[in-house]
Design a protein around this motif. Structure first.
Motif, PDB file in Angstrom:
ATOM      1  N   TRP A   1      -4.818  -5.963 -11.576  1.00 25.23           N
ATOM      2  CA  TRP A   1      -5.424  -6.806 -10.547  1.00 25.23           C
ATOM      3  C   TRP A   1      -6.878  -7.156 -10.871  1.00 25.23           C
ATOM      4  O   TRP A   1      -7.361  -8.228 -10.582  1.00 25.23           O
ATOM      5  CB  TRP A   1      -5.351  -6.084  -9.191  1.00 25.23           C
ATOM      6  CG  TRP A   1      -5.992  -6.828  -8.069  1.00 25.23           C
ATOM      7  CD1 TRP A   1      -5.481  -7.884  -7.380  1.00 25.23           C
ATOM      8  CD2 TRP A   1      -7.287  -6.580  -7.500  1.00 25.23           C
ATOM      9  NE1 TRP A   1      -6.357  -8.306  -6.419  1.00 25.23           N
ATOM     10  CE2 TRP A   1      -7.474  -7.513  -6.479  1.00 25.23           C
ATOM     11  CE3 TRP A   1      -8.291  -5.649  -7.772  1.00 25.23           C
ATOM     12  CZ2 TRP A   1      -8.644  -7.548  -5.710  1.00 25.23           C
ATOM     13  CZ3 TRP A   1      -9.449  -5.686  -7.011  1.00 25.23           C
ATOM     14  CH2 TRP A   1      -9.627  -6.634  -5.990  1.00 25.23           C
TER      15      TRP A   1
ATOM     16  N   LEU B   1     -13.046  -0.166  -3.234  1.00 24.12           N
ATOM     17  CA  LEU B   1     -12.175  -0.273  -4.401  1.00 24.12           C
ATOM     18  C   LEU B   1     -12.624   0.694  -5.490  1.00 24.12           C
ATOM     19  O   LEU B   1     -13.804   0.717  -5.843  1.00 24.12           O
ATOM     20  CB  LEU B   1     -12.208  -1.699  -4.963  1.00 24.12           C
ATOM     21  CG  LEU B   1     -11.894  -2.813  -3.968  1.00 24.12           C
ATOM     22  CD1 LEU B   1     -12.150  -4.172  -4.614  1.00 24.12           C
ATOM     23  CD2 LEU B   1     -10.459  -2.711  -3.503  1.00 24.12           C
TER      24      LEU B   1
ATOM     25  N   PRO C   1      -6.743  -0.126  -6.628  1.00 23.77           N
ATOM     26  CA  PRO C   1      -5.918  -1.316  -6.869  1.00 23.77           C
ATOM     27  C   PRO C   1      -5.154  -1.152  -8.178  1.00 23.77           C
ATOM     28  O   PRO C   1      -5.563  -0.355  -9.019  1.00 23.77           O
ATOM     29  CB  PRO C   1      -6.944  -2.446  -6.991  1.00 23.77           C
ATOM     30  CG  PRO C   1      -8.221  -1.890  -6.479  1.00 23.77           C
ATOM     31  CD  PRO C   1      -8.175  -0.423  -6.727  1.00 23.77           C
TER      32      PRO C   1
ATOM     33  N   TRP D   1      -0.918  -0.592  -4.480  1.00 19.64           N
ATOM     34  CA  TRP D   1      -2.287  -0.161  -4.186  1.00 19.64           C
ATOM     35  C   TRP D   1      -2.176   1.264  -3.656  1.00 19.64           C
ATOM     36  O   TRP D   1      -1.610   1.494  -2.586  1.00 19.64           O
ATOM     37  CB  TRP D   1      -2.929  -1.086  -3.165  1.00 19.64           C
ATOM     38  CG  TRP D   1      -3.233  -2.452  -3.721  1.00 19.64           C
ATOM     39  CD1 TRP D   1      -2.360  -3.290  -4.333  1.00 19.64           C
ATOM     40  CD2 TRP D   1      -4.497  -3.095  -3.729  1.00 19.64           C
ATOM     41  NE1 TRP D   1      -2.992  -4.429  -4.732  1.00 19.64           N
ATOM     42  CE2 TRP D   1      -4.319  -4.352  -4.363  1.00 19.64           C
ATOM     43  CE3 TRP D   1      -5.766  -2.762  -3.273  1.00 19.64           C
ATOM     44  CZ2 TRP D   1      -5.360  -5.254  -4.542  1.00 19.64           C
ATOM     45  CZ3 TRP D   1      -6.800  -3.674  -3.434  1.00 19.64           C
ATOM     46  CH2 TRP D   1      -6.609  -4.898  -4.082  1.00 19.64           C
TER      47      TRP D   1
ATOM     48  N   VAL E   1       0.860  -1.202   0.000  1.00 20.77           N
ATOM     49  CA  VAL E   1       0.000   0.000   0.000  1.00 20.77           C
ATOM     50  C   VAL E   1       0.888   1.241   0.000  1.00 20.77           C
ATOM     51  O   VAL E   1       1.819   1.357   0.795  1.00 20.77           O
ATOM     52  CB  VAL E   1      -0.918   0.007   1.249  1.00 20.77           C
ATOM     53  CG1 VAL E   1      -1.730   1.291   1.297  1.00 20.77           C
ATOM     54  CG2 VAL E   1      -1.817  -1.217   1.242  1.00 20.77           C
TER      55      VAL E   1
END
Lengths: 235, 846
Positions: free
Chosen positions: B143, B168, B139, B190, B104
């Motif tokens: 992905w 998301l 994301p 992310w 992240v």
């Protein structure tokens, strides 16, 4: 083992054979070979002489007729049983010697004894030495085939064919790869050894002169055997 | 070259498809393995580089503080002071519900501007939502494809701070046109707003770093203006160690693939020679009808070219498939040890493909050179006879032995000198291996002669052994191939076994507490996560512990670049358990020095990578700035391949230790205390706390560590299997060739009365002799290679030392495997020989 001088060692009846797509090589061949008898087969190249020997030895199965070796029909035997019968009853002399190149002369001669008899190593060695001496190669027992001349190699092959005292010797052009002088000497040796051991001989040759020295001469023509002349068994 | 000539030569393909197939298989496997390893390496490397670059963006420098970050007010102050080319970052790993670890990156979308690369480029629309809606996250584009999730879905992320629901956002759905352009490239980060990242990673009010993009003059001014505790560090220094180690790991894999190639080369040579020998009569006839030497040479090389091209193309296809399997493993290893790496696809690079095609075709041509030369020299069938070739092979044995000794000596010198790094070490190892392999034909010939002598009187075994000796040009390369493969297997067993034992032993020594309390976080995130320092006393009371230790890992600048610093408050008498390799004086004195003076211990890899010895000095940034520390000792540690510096808490903190928390607590229970009871109590207490923490036993940590260890070496085992497969095919091909060459002899033996079972026995016996020899020869070679891998290659690559363990069980298994492979490989030739028609075989030329 067949008793010397009596009975039939090899009996071919109505024998036929052909390669796929090449027609019949042998057809309706009949032949009885008595113990101790010496028979020559002559004929043109490709007439089926060698094929006849291969069928007689059980190296190739016939596709018609029967082969009886020492009274036993080969057709009823499986591969292993045919091999067992052959290794006891037959000795083979090939045109191109077929010695095992990785063994010495003595070891080559010992080989049939190891395969066909229960003799111990010492006895095998002793008998092979005697046989090698009988063909005049006692002094060269330790040589490997490639260290021997062609004539010497064929003499080792003769010793190997006879050492286990088979009932029948099958010889396929035994002098075909030798010069005439050596060939003559080797042929004489073969006859002498066959006579000495009392076994029967079926010999394939191109040479009418050599063939004439045997008891009987048969000509192979168009896949069939013709009896040219019967001679007295003791010359 | 006439068409008839080519036809006459290549028609054999129809007659003997198995022989051609074997050569093809050799080329296919060699090309596939090399390409697969290269592709997997490159793809993982690209993902690794991308991850590193995405994280760093276009920043030239980074402002770093102590572990656990620094107050975000520093960033505000910088901006107010006019430093606009700065961007705050909060970063760390987290875990998806499916168990995969992600990385992240918390950014300030408004300040990002020129900093981040394409992967995290922030489209206009999502930016607004990231900033205005807490808990939203972007994301990576790649992905979405396999995730089965949709835009605005909710997802639970688990991190060091606990479990959090996030929303998301799909860039494409948010109207970010740029998102569709890059099509899944750079799919590992992310991206979220910094406030969300702070919550998610438990860094409220704090930053991990500030990215800076400035010229040298401005940097100097900025460095001077930075408050105490913050430091300006070049970006390159941060990930250099990781990059080097990842490269070392890849070089190890490449070496394994080259070993497979070497084994395949033996196989190709063997089958090519046999293919020419089988057709010596064709060659002689072609010569008789007027074909020139060049034409014959050309036609043999043309065949090799065809085999090479077809085999290589098939190998490329197989290699790309195999790479898909390998890349996951390589990426997982990099994630375990170096950085979170997500690989979405294997992308063959044109240059790598060209190199591999050249390698496959070149290898085929090279292996065909000697037989083609023989073919060109043929005057009659006898001139190219096996006997002649074998005599020449025997004459060449001495020359080979001399070359072998030269190579062995050269290999020894290269390894001894130790200059040139990892590549030179591998070159040294390969020289030794090649030297050993070139010695094998001579040893094999002598061994076979010895065996033949032993077997006097045993005619059949003697035939088997002598015929192997007489076919040395055939039996030696096959045996060498099998020896190499088995030796590789043994060496891997030695290396992995020794390593595993050492790691297990080290874990036993390092985990000196009975119970540990650690943050709840994915393994990769655990070192950065923190627990409140004040828990120590409470934990000790609840568990009725004898003593409490703490340990915290953090990256900190030093005069040798960014280093991993492990700050500990250890149990009493802790040095008794520490596997010290080098230190001055007794442990009591060392303990006193570490507590009372600026002294540190370093791990073995650290000492190796930074060329540091006991008595050297390191300038390390601690809480109150940089200070010089003396290296008081070196200890064995496998925790970090980069290496670690160990410092006691009191030397790191100027004031009260651990304001930003500690990485873990270790509790030592009194003799005879029930750990289960203590764990139960601790878990009950922890359940009431806000910070997510868990209790683990040393056994759990050991298990997790060993699982990572086994994952790391899984790929090595896979390559080992492939190598054995190549060797198996080599020995199968050789036995097949050997038996076909000896068909006339077998037919003679059969005509003399040898039963079909006897023929089978003879062929299997020959297989066993070759397999047995290969297995015995592989033992010294494998143990030697294993020793070099441990003492030279691993030290060079990772700096890890380990105790050599001789895995006799595995050695025994490998020996049986070799003999078993040879026996298995001899099954089909044995069956064929026993069933062959005797008359055609008797008519063959000797």
């Amino acid at each position: 083992m067949v008793q010397r001088g009596s009975g039939v060692v090899l009996s071919l009846a109505g024998l036929g054979f052909g390669y796929p797509g090449e027609g019949r090589v042998l057809q309706g061949v009949d032949l009885d070979l008595a113990a101790g008898e010496r028979v020559a087969i002559v004929g043109e190249s490709g007439s089926g002489k060698s094929t006849l020997l291969h069928l007689a030895a059980g190296l190739e199965p016939a596709d018609a007729g029967t082969v009886r070796l020492a009274g036993q029909a080969l057709a009823g035997l499986d591969e292993a049983a045919r091999t067992r019968l052959r290794r006891v009853q037959v000795g083979i002399v090939f045109q191109s010697f077929h010695l095992i190149p990785t063994l010495t002369a003595l070891e080559n001669v010992m080989l049939p004894l190891e395969l066909a008899t229960d003799l111990g190593a010492a006895q095998r060695r002793e008998r092979a030495r005697a046989q090698l001496a009988a063909v005049g190669l006692g002094a060269k027992e330790g040589r490997e085939p490639e260290q021997l001349s062609g004539g010497e190699q064929q003499r080792v092959a003769i010793a190997r064919a006879l050492v286990h005292r088979p009932a029948l010797i099958l010889a396929d052009e035994p002098t075909g790869n030798l010069d005439s002088r050596t060939g003559e000497a080797v042929f004489a040796l073969l006859l002498e050894q066959v006579r000495a051991t009392g076994c029967a001989l079926l010999l394939v040759t191109h040479s009418d002169a050599l063939a004439a020295r045997l008891d009987r001469v048969l000509r192979m023509q168009d896949g069939q055997l013709q009896d040219l002349a019967a001679r007295a068994s003791a010359r | 070259m006439s068409r008839s000539l080519v036809h006459a030569w290549l028609r054999d393909w129809r007659r003997r498809p198995l022989q051609r197939l074997l050569t093809l298989v050799a080329v296919v496997i060699a090309v596939a393995v090399v390409l697969a390893v290269d592709l997997a390496n490159q793809s993982a490397q690209q993902a690794f580089d991308r991850s590193m670059d995405e994280v760093a963006g276009t920043a030239t420098h980074q402002i770093l503080g102590p572990a656990g970050g620094f107050a975000e007010t520093h960033y505000r102050d910088l901006r107010l002071a006019g430093w606009r080319a700065t961007a705050p970052i909060v970063e760390g790993p987290a875990r998806l519900p499916d168990g995969r670890t992600i990385y992240v990156l918390g950014v300030d979308p408004l300040a990002e501007g020129a900093f981040r690369g394409v992967a995290s480029d922030i489209g206009d629309a999502p930016v607004q939502r990231l900033v205005t809606e807490p808990g939203t996250i972007l994301p990576p584009r790649g992905w979405w494809a396999d995730a089965g999730r949709e835009h605005e879905d909710r997802l639970i992320l688990e991190s060091a701070a606990g479990r959090f629901a996030v929303t998301l956002l799909d860039r494409a759905a948010e109207g970010d046109e740029a998102a569709t352009d890059v099509d899944g490239e750079g799919a590992s980060l992310w991206v979220t707003d910094i406030a969300t990242a702070q919550t998610l990673l438990g860094r409220q009010g704090r930053l991990d770093r500030i990215d800076v993009s400035l010229d040298d003059a401005a940097l100097e001014t900025l460095a001077e203006q930075l408050p105490d505790g913050l430091e300006l560090v070049p970006v390159a220094a941060r990930d250099q160690a990781s990059r080097e180690l990842a490269q070392a790991f890849r070089i190890n894999l490449t070496a394994m693939s080259l070993l497979a190639l070497l084994i395949a080369a033996f196989l190709i040579y063997n089958t090519q020679t046999f293919a020419v020998l089988r057709r010596r009569e064709v060659l002689a006839s072609l010569r008789l009808v007027g074909a020139g030497r060049r034409a014959l040479f050309g036609v043999v090389m043309l065949e090799a070219l065809l085999v090479g091209v077809i085999g290589t193309l098939l190998g490329v296809l197989l290699g790309i498939g195999l790479a898909q399997v390998l890349v996951g493993q390589v990426a997982q290893t990099m994630t375990d040890h170096f950085f979170v790496v997500a690989v979405t696809e294997v992308a063959p690079r044109p240059l790598a493909l060209l190199a591999v095609i050249a390698l496959g075709v070149g290898l085929s041509l090279l292996a065909a050179l000697a037989p083609a030369w023989e073919a060109a020299r043929v005057a009659s069938p006898g001139r190219l006879g096996r006997g002649r070739l074998e005599r020449r092979a025997r004459r060449g044995l001495l020359g080979l032995a001399v070359a072998a000794l030269v190579l062995l000596a050269a290999g020894g010198v290269v390894l001894r000198l130790g200059a040139g790094g990892l590549v030179a070490s591998f070159v040294g190892l390969f020289l030794l291996i090649t030297g050993f392999v070139l010695l094998l034909p001579l040893v094999l010939a002598a061994a076979l002669r010895g065996l033949a002598r032993l077997g006097r009187g045993q005619t059949l075994p003697r035939i088997g052994v002598r015929s192997l000796e007489r076919s040395l040009s055939r039996s030696a390369p096959a045996t060498s191939a099998l020896t190499l493969a088995l030796a590789a297997a043994i060496s891997v067993s030695v290396m992995v076994g020794s390593f595993r034992d050492s790691v297990e032993q080290w874990l036993g020594q390092a985990l000196t507490s009975d119970v540990y309390v650690v943050p709840v976080a994915p393994a990769a995130a655990r070192s950065g996560a923190r627990l409140p320092a004040e828990w120590g006393q409470a934990l000790a009371r609840i568990a009725a512990a004898e003593s409490v230790s703490t340990g915290s890992s953090q990256d900190t600048p030093s005069d040798v670049g960014m280093i991993e610093l492990y700050v500990v408050a250890p149990h009493p008498a802790w040095l008794d358990d520490l596997p010290l390799l080098r230190a001055e004086g007794p442990t009591e004195a060392l303990d006193r020095r570490l507590r009372e003076r600026d002294a540190v211990l370093v791990t073995e890899p650290f000492a190796a990578h930074h060329d540091v010895a006991v008595g050297d000095r390191l300038e390390i940034r601690v809480e109150d700035g940089r200070r010089v520390f003396e290296v008081a000792g070196v200890y064995r540690d496998y925790g970090s391949p980069q290496g670690t510096v160990l410092m006691l808490t009191q030397r790191f903190y100027a004031g009260t230790p651990g304001a930003e928390g500690v990485g873990s607590f270790g509790l030592r229970l009194p003799e005879g205390a029930d750990a289960d009871v203590a764990i139960e109590r601790l878990e009950a207490w922890l359940a009431e706390r806000e910070t997510a923490a868990m209790v683990t036993r040393p056994g759990d940590i050991e298990q997790e560590s060993m699982a990572i260890f086994d994952r790391t070496f899984a790929i090595t085992h896979l390559l080992r299997v492939i190598t054995l497969l190549v060797a198996f095919i080599a020995i199968f091909g050789a036995l097949m060739a050997l038996q076909m060459e000896r068909a006339r002899e077998f037919a003679t033996l059969r005509s003399l009365g040898l039963l079909p079972g006897g023929v089978r026995g003879l062929v299997v016996f020959q297989g066993a002799v070759l397999g047995g020899f290969a297995a015995l020869a592989a033992i010294p070679l494998g143990l030697g290679m294993g020793w070099i891998l441990i003492e030279v290659i691993n030290r060079e690559a990772f700096g890890w030392g380990m105790d050599l363990r001789l895995p006799w069980g595995e050695v025994g298994e490998t020996v049986l495997l070799g003999i078993g492979a040879a026996l298995l490989a001899s099954a089909i030739p044995a069956w064929r020989m026993a069933r062959m028609r005797l008359v055609p075989a008797l008519r063959e030329q000797p």
